[in-house]
Design a protein around this motif. Structure first.
Motif, PDB file in Angstrom:
ATOM      1  N   PRO A 328       0.826  -1.211   0.000  1.00 35.92           N
ATOM      2  CA  PRO A 328       0.000   0.000   0.000  1.00 35.92           C
ATOM      3  C   PRO A 328       0.860   1.261   0.000  1.00 35.92           C
ATOM      4  CG  PRO A 328       0.071  -0.932   2.198  1.00 35.92           C
ATOM      5  CD  PRO A 328       0.825  -1.883   1.324  1.00 35.92           C
ATOM      6  N   ILE A 329       1.739   1.361  -0.990  1.00 34.61           N
ATOM      7  CA  ILE A 329       2.650   2.501  -1.132  1.00 34.61           C
ATOM      8  C   ILE A 329       2.726   2.849  -2.617  1.00 34.61           C
ATOM      9  CG2 ILE A 329       4.061   1.897   0.888  1.00 34.61           C
ATOM     10  CD1 ILE A 329       6.100   0.682  -1.072  1.00 34.61           C
ATOM     11  N   LYS A 330       3.407   3.940  -2.951  1.00 34.71           N
ATOM     12  CA  LYS A 330       3.535   4.341  -4.357  1.00 34.71           C
ATOM     13  C   LYS A 330       4.867   3.932  -4.964  1.00 34.71           C
ATOM     14  CE  LYS A 330       0.389   8.305  -4.199  1.00 34.71           C
ATOM     15  NZ  LYS A 330       0.268   9.777  -4.388  1.00 34.71           N
ATOM     16  N   ASP A 331       5.934   3.958  -4.164  1.00 32.99           N
ATOM     17  CA  ASP A 331       7.283   3.809  -4.717  1.00 32.99           C
ATOM     18  C   ASP A 331       8.071   2.772  -3.918  1.00 32.99           C
ATOM     19  OD1 ASP A 331       9.861   4.053  -5.675  1.00 32.99           O
ATOM     20  OD2 ASP A 331       9.855   6.244  -5.713  1.00 32.99           O
ATOM     21  N   ALA A 332       8.118   1.544  -4.417  1.00 31.89           N
ATOM     22  CA  ALA A 332       8.813   0.474  -3.700  1.00 31.89           C
ATOM     23  C   ALA A 332      10.320   0.686  -3.682  1.00 31.89           C
ATOM     24  CB  ALA A 332       8.480  -0.882  -4.327  1.00 31.89           C
ATOM     25  N   TYR A 359       9.973  -5.689 -14.739  1.00 31.89           N
ATOM     26  CA  TYR A 359       9.072  -5.366 -15.850  1.00 31.89           C
ATOM     27  C   TYR A 359       9.851  -4.650 -16.941  1.00 31.89           C
ATOM     28  CZ  TYR A 359       4.964  -6.282 -12.849  1.00 31.89           C
ATOM     29  OH  TYR A 359       4.024  -6.859 -12.028  1.00 31.89           O
ATOM     30  N   ALA A 360       9.367  -4.750 -18.177  1.00 31.45           N
ATOM     31  CA  ALA A 360       9.919  -3.951 -19.272  1.00 31.45           C
ATOM     32  C   ALA A 360       9.031  -2.745 -19.560  1.00 31.45           C
ATOM     33  CB  ALA A 360      10.061  -4.800 -20.534  1.00 31.45           C
ATOM     34  N   THR A 361       7.760  -2.837 -19.185  1.00 34.15           N
ATOM     35  CA  THR A 361       6.825  -1.733 -19.413  1.00 34.15           C
ATOM     36  C   THR A 361       6.988  -0.677 -18.327  1.00 34.15           C
ATOM     37  OG1 THR A 361       5.227  -3.250 -20.420  1.00 34.15           O
ATOM     38  CG2 THR A 361       4.400  -1.110 -19.688  1.00 34.15           C
ATOM     39  N   GLU A 362       7.290   0.532 -18.751  1.00 34.15           N
ATOM     40  CA  GLU A 362       7.498   1.647 -17.819  1.00 34.15           C
ATOM     41  C   GLU A 362       6.254   1.862 -16.969  1.00 34.15           C
ATOM     42  OE1 GLU A 362      10.107   4.453 -16.263  1.00 34.15           O
ATOM     43  OE2 GLU A 362      10.523   3.179 -18.012  1.00 34.15           O
ATOM     44  N   GLY A 363       6.465   1.998 -15.649  1.00 35.96           N
ATOM     45  CA  GLY A 363       5.369   2.323 -14.754  1.00 35.96           C
ATOM     46  C   GLY A 363       4.716   1.128 -14.090  1.00 35.96           C
ATOM     47  N   LEU A 364       5.014  -0.076 -14.556  1.00 42.19           N
ATOM     48  CA  LEU A 364       4.435  -1.261 -13.923  1.00 42.19           C
ATOM     49  C   LEU A 364       5.315  -1.748 -12.767  1.00 42.19           C
ATOM     50  CD1 LEU A 364       3.086  -3.469 -16.888  1.00 42.19           C
ATOM     51  CD2 LEU A 364       1.861  -1.830 -15.447  1.00 42.19           C
TER      52      LEU A 364
END
Length: 396
Positions: A328-332, A359-364
């Motif tokens: 439950p956070i934004k930035d691991a 991941y290779a997809t930005e933002g995931l």
């Protein structure tokens, strides 16, 4: 000052190892760091592997054959045969870890700007190997809500172009722990035959499957001998990560001959490590039964403890020894660094692997972490307690 290569600048950092300086600094200050970030098992290496190195009488430490010693490759072939996968020693190339096997594979099947489709999240170093080989990773998203099951086959087909050379899977998966079913493997086999591309399977965690599930190897599928390439390793199977011994397995003779040329360029795999690995192949089945039971118990404890934390979502692993948890956070990434730099419970903290790098997809994956349950149950329980306490006060 001379500049470095664009390829070097584009090379991704390892999400597993990039936080090491912060962990080392914490340790220097007397903090105990519980490592959940790396798949380094605490299981003992089979004694016969260690004894084989200790007790040998080599007088000259010579090069081995480029493809690995004949006796070792024969042992590997026997191991596969025992798993109902008939292969010949000539179908095998011994490599310096599964990492080199992946590098040889990408270089052998793809040219610069060719494409390999990979379900994400995936083992982070696939990104690094692809960058080093000039290959483009084309991701197809698997989702935590579906336990990271194989995405619909139609999603793969949409991504296939004239530059697609292969589909690459990890089974069971790192970092997800997902175990592909026989039906899923059959769908992929049908697809690669239809489009005349390779199916590459990283099967290094083959022994570690849970809940009475069985592993489905791509080399058991009929009709895809020319398409199938297996990446394998002794590292996790025998708890021998430091041996750095892996192998390529394929019945495609042209592929093996091509990979062998890349292997010749690095001369040979290490002799002592091959001796240890060959001895390890005689490890009795009881070893795996005990190890598998231990990992399944650890998995059950980890999942049960994580489920007590409000706001966490977890995918239940069916194999390997990894788990993806959504926090439950934004930035691991920030959270993982904060744990090492600023958070302590009784002078202890935990080190996790932020999942965005898988991941290779930005933002995931930005709010996800990978946990490796390779520690004893008490350490795992303590680590989850520390995570729970950290999430109570973390402000981002």
């Amino acid at each position: 000052m001379p500049s470095v290569s664009n390829k070097g600048l584009q090379m991704p950092q390892s999400p597993i190892r990039k936080l090491v300086p912060f962990a080392e600094n914490a340790k220097k200050n007397g903090v105990k760091v519980i490592h959940l970030n790396i798949g380094q098992p605490d299981i003992k290496t089979p004694q016969q592997a260690l004894d084989a190195v200790k007790n040998n009488d080599i007088a000259v430490l010579e090069y081995s054959r480029t493809e690995g010693s004949e006796t070792f490759r024969t042992k590997i072939a026997q191991y596969y045969s025992k798993n109902n996968i008939p292969v010949d020693p000539s179908d095998i190339i011994v490599t310096t870890g599964g990492s080199e096997a992946l590098s040889f594979t990408m270089n052998s099947i793809a040219d610069t700007d060719d494409e390999i489709i990979i379900p994400e999240p995936f083992y982070a170093n696939y990104n690094g190997f692809a960058t080093a080989c000039g290959v483009k990773v084309v991701p197809v998203v698997s989702k935590l809500e579906n336990n990271f099951a194989l995405p619909p086959i139609e999603e793969f087909e949409k991504l296939i172009t004239s530059r697609t050379r292969a589909i690459l899977i990890c089974n069971p998966g790192n970092p997800t722990g997902y175990l592909y079913s026989k039906e899923e493997i059959q769908k992929l086999a049908k697809l690669v035959k239809k489009h005349n591309i390779f199916l590459v399977a990283d099967e290094v965690y083959r022994e570690f499957t849970y809940d009475n599930r069985t592993h489905a190897s791509i080399l058991k599928e009929e009709g895809i001998d020319d398409h199938a390439i297996i990446i394998d390793s002794v590292s996790k199977r025998y708890s021998m990560c430091g041996a750095r011994i892996g192998f390529l397995v394929s019945k495609n003779k042209e592929f093996i001959a091509t990979a062998l040329k890349f292997a010749q360029a690095r001369l040979s795999p290490p002799t002592y490590a091959q001796i240890a690995s060959e001895a390890a192949m005689d490890t009795p089945d009881t070893y795996f039964e005990e190890v598998k039971t231990e990992y399944e118990t650890r998995r059950n404890l980890l999942i049960a403890e994580l489920q007590k934390i409000e706001g966490i979502k977890i995918a239940k692993p069916q194999g390997a020894f990894y788990c993806i948890a959504e926090l439950p956070i934004k930035d691991a990434d920030h959270f993982a660094q904060w744990l090492l730099e600023d958070f302590r419970v009784d002078n202890e903290t935990v080190m996790v692997a932020p999942a965005a790098g898988f991941y290779a997809t930005e933002g995931l994956g930005t709010n996800q972490i990978r946990i490796a349950y390779v520690l004893d149950k008490e350490s795992l329980k303590r680590a989850v307690h520390i995570l729970a306490e950290a999430l109570k006060i973390y402000k981002g």
